[in-house]
Write an enzyme that holds these catalytic residues in place. Structure first.
Site, PDB file in Angstrom:
ATOM      1  N   GLU B  66      55.164  45.010  11.383  1.00  0.00           N
ATOM      2  CA  GLU B  66      53.758  45.592  10.637  1.00  0.00           C
ATOM      3  C   GLU B  66      52.661  45.940  11.588  1.00  0.00           C
ATOM      4  O   GLU B  66      52.621  45.643  12.530  1.00  0.00           O
ATOM      5  CB  GLU B  66      53.352  44.498   9.617  1.00  0.00           C
ATOM      6  N   ASP B 237      53.745  35.846   2.032  1.00  0.00           N
ATOM      7  CA  ASP B 237      52.841  36.543   2.739  1.00  0.00           C
ATOM      8  C   ASP B 237      53.799  37.952   3.033  1.00  0.00           C
ATOM      9  O   ASP B 237      53.575  38.945   3.925  1.00  0.00           O
ATOM     10  CB  ASP B 237      52.006  36.444   4.008  1.00  0.00           C
TER      11      ASP B 237
END
Lengths: 356, 356
Positions: B66, B237
């Site tokens: 990410e 998450d």
């Protein structure tokens, strides 16, 4: 305890600006450009494999900072790049960049590299790769409007991949033209410094526009573009920043890298969102034609796409062992036991106090 | 020629893993966590100023990579972070990270730092900051389910910011619990190792879930959560990765960092997209209440947001001069004349041949 493999993964390869210059010089600029172009062409041919997304841009009044990620499912790459036209007047680079290559399997980065120089190389390589399938056969003469940091790389790429041997240079700042001409002396070009953009385009089979400033929105007007010309438009690469008069686009066949991004950033932002364009990779795979006839005007509306950076970083990574120009950077925390990050930090205290 | 200012900009500060450990130890873990928490709170209070976007994730069968950018208009930051639950079994970190701080005015990066350790610190600091306004008054006992790399940082943050002095630990792997307990010995905690998640939650006013594995989707079941408890859920998450049984969420007041991202990644991905949640920053500014009564169940559905990394990097950057633990990295090409990138590369050849 710790596998040898894990041990080495915490030190990632780092190619500094100095390393990059040494690598490029050792391999040779022409060979480097050709190698990067070959890698880009290889990756464009397997386009469908890549994760593709328009770059993530943070705009401000000063300029833009962008992140450009992509992945082919095995290797992940991203580039950080800024665009600050005002920087030049402050003695700074308009565009600076660095990039990272990672292993998709572990998520660990394996390479961190400067990419200001590498971006100039990959941008030039992409332009020349596009021109190979779009420029009129036997093109020898290229106009270059905008003679800044990207110009010499473009010239050398077009010489290496297309055999361009005549350059017609123009910049609103004659200092830039003098610099470009001096840098390219003894490189096998006939160089003509021109007094206007119009003069530069006269007799050129290829017109490259690579200007940086947002305020000159029409670098090329319709009257400068005759039949059969290929336009390599790489300076219009930001929302609100274009180089070509709209009329030129309307009588051209337009080729782009990744349509969703070019609609936002490229010269085609002047056109309706459904105006037909051809993605360059489809020409590389043979799914779409490049230039089809001698009178056709072709435009490569280049804005730069993440896959090109991926390709450039992969090319670079493959050169490291042979050239030896890199360092190792202690960037990944590597506790003996992966769940013991805290313990690793605390043990550093003991090491430090022993040393003291 | 070149301004002194421009001269120094090409060398960016680099904080290695070793530097980071030295900085944290020199300042002290508690003080570092408190400092980062204060910076996060400061930045959450000026939330509206920031560019906000859900992080850009590249998912694969192995894990996720990410990019998390944000900017307050003056400073830009991004973090690279991976999440590979399978890494642990191969002796690698599940999560590794690094980050960059840049000057929005020039687009030049000014700091590159390891962030595996710094992420653990900022995650713990954020959790404790949330608990300050959400946990029941006078909470002293915390259950921690998941005793991996993040657990000790969470414990120390809750001790420092809330005065937690009793820990009830549980992990599906008792080795992790033993490691966590050993690491936190002599830190002023009473530590109880528990044989199940249910046992861990008994008598705890705060329940922290920080598990990594995608396959254990219900860490906390409805029967474990009594009235008045604060749940600090930070392991859910990622899309498809949650920790809390849905029923818990339905009888709780839920607090999140940035709603559009948490809808995708947090435990609330189990709920309809219009289920009411409160953004934590609104509690920090006083626009929304935190805990309002003793019986209330509160959930901080933490997934980690870019502003927290921005804050952590700013805190770190401010410590560099005093601690001196950093290097300078030759990462930004810096030609004497900004438009003469080519000339810079070619002059390197002359320097090299002179030296040879």
């Amino acid at each position: 305890m710790q596998s040898k493999n894990a041990k080495s993964l915490n030190l990632i390869h780092f190619v500094s600006v100095d390393d990059m210059m040494k690598i490029v010089l050792e391999i040779g600029v022409e060979k480097t450009i050709a190698g990067v172009a070959a890698q880009i062409e290889h990756d464009f041919r397997r386009w469908a494999l890549f994760d593709k997304t328009p770059r993530l841009a943070a705009h401000s009044d000063h300029g833009v900072i962008e992140l450009m990620p992509t992945s082919d499912g095995e290797v992940y790459a991203f580039k950080y790049v800024n665009g600050h036209p005002k920087n030049m007047k402050e003695g700074l680079q308009t565009v600076t960049a660095f990039g990272v290559l990672s292993d998709v399997g572990t998520g660990y980065p394996v390479l961190l590299s400067e990419m200001t120089i590498l971006t100039a190389i990959r941008t030039a390589a992409t332009s020349a790769m596009a021109a190979k399938v779009l420029a009129p056969a036997g093109a020898r003469c290229m106009a270059m409007i905008g003679n800044g940091a990207q110009s010499e790389f473009q010239a050398m790429a077009f010489k290496t991949l297309l055999g361009i041997d005549t350059l017609r240079l123009y910049d609103i700042d004659s200092y830039a033209t003098d610099k470009c001409a001096a840098n390219l002396a003894n490189r096998g070009f006939q160089i003509i410094k021109c007094a206007s953009a119009k003069e530069a385009t006269e007799g050129a089979q290829i017109i490259t526009t690579c200007t940086a400033d947002k305020q000159y929105a029409t670098i090329l007007t319709d009257d400068m573009v005759g039949a059969g010309v290929h336009i390599n438009a790489i300076g219009g690469d930001c929302p609100g920043k274009t180089e070509l008069q709209r009329e030129i686009l309307l009588r051209s066949d337009i080729f782009v890298e990744y349509t969703p991004q070019t609609r936002i950033e490229g010269d085609i932002q002047q056109l309706p969102a459904d105006h037909p364009v051809t993605e360059l990779w489809t020409v590389m795979t043979g799914d779409a034609p490049g230039r089809t006839h001698a009178e056709q005007i072709t435009v490569f509306d280049g804005v730069g796409f993440a896959i090109e950076d991926f390709s450039a970083l992969r090319y670079l990574h493959a050169q490291l062992e042979a050239t030896g120009h890199f360092e190792r950077l202690d960037m990944i925390a590597d506790p003996n036991e992966p769940r013991d990050l805290w313990g690793m930090v605390m043990r550093a205290a003991k090491t430090a106090s022993k040393a003291a």
